[in-house]
Scaffold this active site. Structure first.
Site: not given
Ligand code: IMP
Ligand code: MG
Length: 182
Positions: A45-46, A101-102, A105, A154-155, A161, A167
């Site tokens: 949803r981000g 994508e938001d 990470d 963490f943002v 969210d 959000r």
């Molecule tokens: P990845 O698979 O570890 O790259 O994670 C990506 C997803 O983790 C993003 O789409 C976010 O939904 C979530 N995420 C990563 N960092 C944060 C953060 O700082 N705040 C909130 N959600 C996060």
């Molecule tokens: Mg996400």
């Protein structure tokens, strides 16, 4: 954990986000200048706020679709196993696709999603993420466009969210835990 008290410090203002989106859209328009239709895929949803601002700034013929992959749940740690909870409505074979994508990470989510979509033989597949935390990367993945590189914080806000909250903040803020005032 999610009921620990915290405050939110502004990291990226709404104005800075809007200015960056304008720049990114100029680049995306150059890349896809000859497209007959660009399928813009938001990861739920981000990305819902980002994709809404992005498509309104994009001067291209577009279609919007959504895909939901499993992510953090209500925790602050990423799960390494990525599952598709909701797939696209439309076929993308032979189409131009931009995945939105938001945050990148660990990289597992976008890495998995782009491989999945690539296997459906789109004409061109590119990705854009508003935020990137390169220091957290666990797989070798780079998004084609990044709004802002950020440190390992963490943002929340602008669609993103913490335990489903915040959000609706118009800016990106960083979560800072504070000692409980009893
Ligand atoms: P990845 O698979 O570890 O790259 O994670 C990506 C997803 O983790 C993003 O789409 C976010 O939904 C979530 N995420 C990563 N960092 C944060 C953060 O700082 N705040 C909130 N959600 C996060
Ligand atoms: Mg996400």
């Amino acid at each position: 954990m999610s009921d620990r008290a915290y405050v939110i410090d502004t990291m990226i203002s709404a104005k800075a986000i809007a200015a960056r989106i304008e720049e990114l859209c100029r680049e995306i328009q150059t890349e896809f200048a000859d497209t007959d239709k660009l399928v813009v895929v938001g990861l739920l949803r981000g990305s819902f706020v980002f994709i809404a601002d992005l498509v309104r700034e994009l001067d291209l013929p577009i279609e919007v679709d959504f895909l939901e992959a499993s992510s953090y749940g209500d925790a602050m740690e990423s799960s390494r196993e990525v599952r598709i909870l909701k797939d696209l409505r439309g076929a993308i074979e032979g189409r131009d696709v931009l995945v939105v994508e938001d945050i990148v990470d660990t990289g597992h989510t976008l890495n998995h999603v782009t491989h999945l979509l690539q296997s459906r033989s789109p004409a061109r597949l590119k990705s854009i993420a508003l935020l990137d935390k390169p220091s957290r990367r666990e797989v070798d993945f780079r998004s084609d466009w990044i709004g802002f590189e950020i440190p390992d914080e963490f943002v929340v806000g602008y669609g993103i969210d913490y335990a489903q909250r915040n959000r609706n903040l118009p800016f990106i803020g960083k979560v800072r835990f504070v000692a409980d005032a009893e």
